[in-house]
Design a protein around this motif. Structure first.
Motif, PDB file in Angstrom:
ATOM      1  N   SER A  83       0.847  -1.183   0.000  1.00  0.00           N
ATOM      2  CA  SER A  83       0.000   0.000   0.000  1.00  0.00           C
ATOM      3  C   SER A  83       0.887   1.239   0.000  1.00  0.00           C
ATOM      4  O   SER A  83       1.607   1.482   0.953  1.00  0.00           O
ATOM      5  CB  SER A  83      -0.930   0.017   1.223  1.00  0.00           C
ATOM      6  OG  SER A  83      -1.759   1.168   1.192  1.00  0.00           O
ATOM      7  N   LEU A  84       0.848   1.973  -1.096  1.00  0.00           N
ATOM      8  CA  LEU A  84       1.577   3.240  -1.200  1.00  0.00           C
ATOM      9  C   LEU A  84       0.560   4.363  -1.249  1.00  0.00           C
ATOM     10  O   LEU A  84      -0.399   4.307  -2.015  1.00  0.00           O
ATOM     11  CB  LEU A  84       2.438   3.274  -2.466  1.00  0.00           C
ATOM     12  CG  LEU A  84       3.514   2.213  -2.615  1.00  0.00           C
ATOM     13  CD1 LEU A  84       4.291   2.427  -3.917  1.00  0.00           C
ATOM     14  CD2 LEU A  84       4.455   2.213  -1.433  1.00  0.00           C
ATOM     15  N   LEU A 109      -1.216  -4.864  -9.839  1.00  0.00           N
ATOM     16  CA  LEU A 109      -1.451  -3.722  -8.976  1.00  0.00           C
ATOM     17  C   LEU A 109      -2.855  -3.175  -9.175  1.00  0.00           C
ATOM     18  O   LEU A 109      -3.488  -3.402 -10.213  1.00  0.00           O
ATOM     19  CB  LEU A 109      -0.434  -2.619  -9.298  1.00  0.00           C
ATOM     20  CG  LEU A 109       1.032  -2.998  -9.182  1.00  0.00           C
ATOM     21  CD1 LEU A 109       1.915  -1.918  -9.798  1.00  0.00           C
ATOM     22  CD2 LEU A 109       1.415  -3.241  -7.739  1.00  0.00           C
ATOM     23  N   SER A 110      -3.322  -2.416  -8.183  1.00  0.00           N
ATOM     24  CA  SER A 110      -4.601  -1.724  -8.291  1.00  0.00           C
ATOM     25  C   SER A 110      -4.454  -0.348  -7.674  1.00  0.00           C
ATOM     26  O   SER A 110      -3.493  -0.073  -6.958  1.00  0.00           O
ATOM     27  CB  SER A 110      -5.713  -2.512  -7.593  1.00  0.00           C
ATOM     28  OG  SER A 110      -5.423  -2.634  -6.208  1.00  0.00           O
ATOM     29  N   ILE A 149      -4.103   5.955  -3.836  1.00  0.00           N
ATOM     30  CA  ILE A 149      -3.438   4.823  -3.202  1.00  0.00           C
ATOM     31  C   ILE A 149      -3.136   3.754  -4.245  1.00  0.00           C
ATOM     32  O   ILE A 149      -3.992   3.411  -5.061  1.00  0.00           O
ATOM     33  CB  ILE A 149      -4.314   4.227  -2.076  1.00  0.00           C
ATOM     34  CG1 ILE A 149      -4.552   5.294  -0.999  1.00  0.00           C
ATOM     35  CG2 ILE A 149      -3.650   2.998  -1.466  1.00  0.00           C
ATOM     36  CD1 ILE A 149      -5.567   4.890   0.043  1.00  0.00           C
ATOM     37  N   LEU A 150      -1.936   3.227  -4.182  1.00  0.00           N
ATOM     38  CA  LEU A 150      -1.512   2.117  -5.047  1.00  0.00           C
ATOM     39  C   LEU A 150      -1.379   0.868  -4.189  1.00  0.00           C
ATOM     40  O   LEU A 150      -0.742   0.918  -3.139  1.00  0.00           O
ATOM     41  CB  LEU A 150      -0.180   2.437  -5.710  1.00  0.00           C
ATOM     42  CG  LEU A 150       0.363   1.413  -6.694  1.00  0.00           C
ATOM     43  CD1 LEU A 150      -0.488   1.362  -7.948  1.00  0.00           C
ATOM     44  CD2 LEU A 150       1.804   1.741  -7.068  1.00  0.00           C
ATOM     45  N   SER A 151      -1.989  -0.225  -4.625  1.00  0.00           N
ATOM     46  CA  SER A 151      -2.022  -1.420  -3.789  1.00  0.00           C
ATOM     47  C   SER A 151      -1.705  -2.681  -4.576  1.00  0.00           C
ATOM     48  O   SER A 151      -1.819  -2.704  -5.808  1.00  0.00           O
ATOM     49  CB  SER A 151      -3.415  -1.588  -3.163  1.00  0.00           C
ATOM     50  OG  SER A 151      -3.810  -0.457  -2.443  1.00  0.00           O
ATOM     51  N   SER A 152      -1.346  -3.711  -3.813  1.00  0.00           N
ATOM     52  CA  SER A 152      -1.222  -5.041  -4.368  1.00  0.00           C
ATOM     53  C   SER A 152      -1.554  -6.037  -3.267  1.00  0.00           C
ATOM     54  O   SER A 152      -1.201  -5.826  -2.119  1.00  0.00           O
ATOM     55  CB  SER A 152       0.185  -5.299  -4.893  1.00  0.00           C
ATOM     56  OG  SER A 152       0.317  -6.644  -5.298  1.00  0.00           O
ATOM     57  N   TYR A 169       8.334   4.162  -7.882  1.00  0.00           N
ATOM     58  CA  TYR A 169       6.941   4.531  -8.107  1.00  0.00           C
ATOM     59  C   TYR A 169       6.745   6.019  -7.828  1.00  0.00           C
ATOM     60  O   TYR A 169       7.119   6.523  -6.762  1.00  0.00           O
ATOM     61  CB  TYR A 169       6.014   3.695  -7.218  1.00  0.00           C
ATOM     62  CG  TYR A 169       5.919   2.262  -7.668  1.00  0.00           C
ATOM     63  CD1 TYR A 169       6.888   1.325  -7.293  1.00  0.00           C
ATOM     64  CD2 TYR A 169       4.891   1.842  -8.499  1.00  0.00           C
ATOM     65  CE1 TYR A 169       6.824   0.014  -7.735  1.00  0.00           C
ATOM     66  CE2 TYR A 169       4.816   0.524  -8.939  1.00  0.00           C
ATOM     67  CZ  TYR A 169       5.780  -0.372  -8.559  1.00  0.00           C
ATOM     68  OH  TYR A 169       5.715  -1.669  -9.002  1.00  0.00           O
ATOM     69  N   LEU A 170       6.133   6.677  -8.773  1.00  0.00           N
ATOM     70  CA  LEU A 170       5.935   8.117  -8.673  1.00  0.00           C
ATOM     71  C   LEU A 170       4.456   8.462  -8.763  1.00  0.00           C
ATOM     72  O   LEU A 170       3.748   7.982  -9.663  1.00  0.00           O
ATOM     73  CB  LEU A 170       6.678   8.845  -9.803  1.00  0.00           C
ATOM     74  CG  LEU A 170       8.194   8.911  -9.673  1.00  0.00           C
ATOM     75  CD1 LEU A 170       8.844   9.124 -11.029  1.00  0.00           C
ATOM     76  CD2 LEU A 170       8.594  10.015  -8.711  1.00  0.00           C
TER      77      LEU A 170
END
Lengths: 111, 110
Positions: free
Chosen positions: A20-21, A64-65, A75-78, A89-90
């Motif tokens: 989770s970013l 990824l999602s 939010i970037l998740s996996s 990751y930007l």
């Protein structure tokens, strides 16, 4: 002026672990938001973009999602990371459609 | 699929030399942007060119947009070590998305 907050700066995760970013934007409202991934010293690959809350467009099929629960949060998740998910990751914001403001990035290493 | 190819991929020059970086595509873009990126940081916008044939200058940097809006160049005069970094071109099409080039890594040696 606009500020993009991205964290963490560096992340080391085992294969199969979740991700989770988070990216938050200050100084603007209703921006277009983007997640890019960059291989070392190379160009940026667009992963996801969002034109509004709950609106996500995916550019490439992958592990990824992304989600946009609030206007200025992206939010970037996996669920399960792969080795190939490693990269820089930007998060970026495009408030007026003229240029991109980038966060400082997250270096993800999947081991 | 719109693609932007940059050349050269890597350039190592001596301080004081001139250089040119190219950004080429078979697609037409409504505008083209140039960014510079330092290691471990996000790219920062240098310039946006919109009109075919447009030339913009930023101190020692000269940017040109091709007449057909398919290509662009970045020329640096009398390069300095502070110019070292990754230079990225990015084209804007008809959507919200920017298409980024493959990048040119520049090293200016003192």
């Amino acid at each position: 002026s606009q500020t993009i907050h991205q964290w963490p700066a560096t992340l080391v995760q085992p294969v199969g672990s979740p991700l989770s970013l988070e990216c938050t934007v200050e100084g603007t409202s209703n921006p277009n938001l983007y997640w890019y991934r960059q291989a070392a010293g190379r160009g940026l690959q667009l992963l996801f973009y969002s034109v509004g809350i709950g609106q996500i467009s995916s550019e490439v099929p992958q592990n990824l999602s992304a989600s946009r629960p609030q206007d200025r949060q992206f939010i970037l998740s996996s669920k399960k990371l792969l080795l190939s998910d490693s990269g820089f990751y930007l998060c970026a914001s495009d408030p007026g459609g003229e240029k991109l403001f980038f966060g400082s990035g997250t270096q993800l290493s999947v081991l | 699929t719109q693609l932007l190819e940059q050349s050269p991929q890597f350039l190592s020059i001596q301080e004081g030399e001139n250089l040119t970086v190219y950004c080429n595509s078979s697609s037409v873009f409504s505008s083209l942007q140039w960014y510079r990126q330092e290691p471990g940081e996000g790219p920062v916008l240098l310039v946006t060119v919109v009109t075919g044939g447009e030339v913009k200058k930023l101190k020692r940097l000269t940017f040109q947009f091709g007449d057909a809006r398919k290509d662009s160049s970045l020329h640096i005069t009398a390069a300095q070590p502070g110019d070292t970094g990754l230079y990225l071109c990015a084209g804007a099409g008809s959507s919200y998305k920017l298409i980024f080039g493959s990048g040119t890594r520049l090293l200016v040696r003192p």
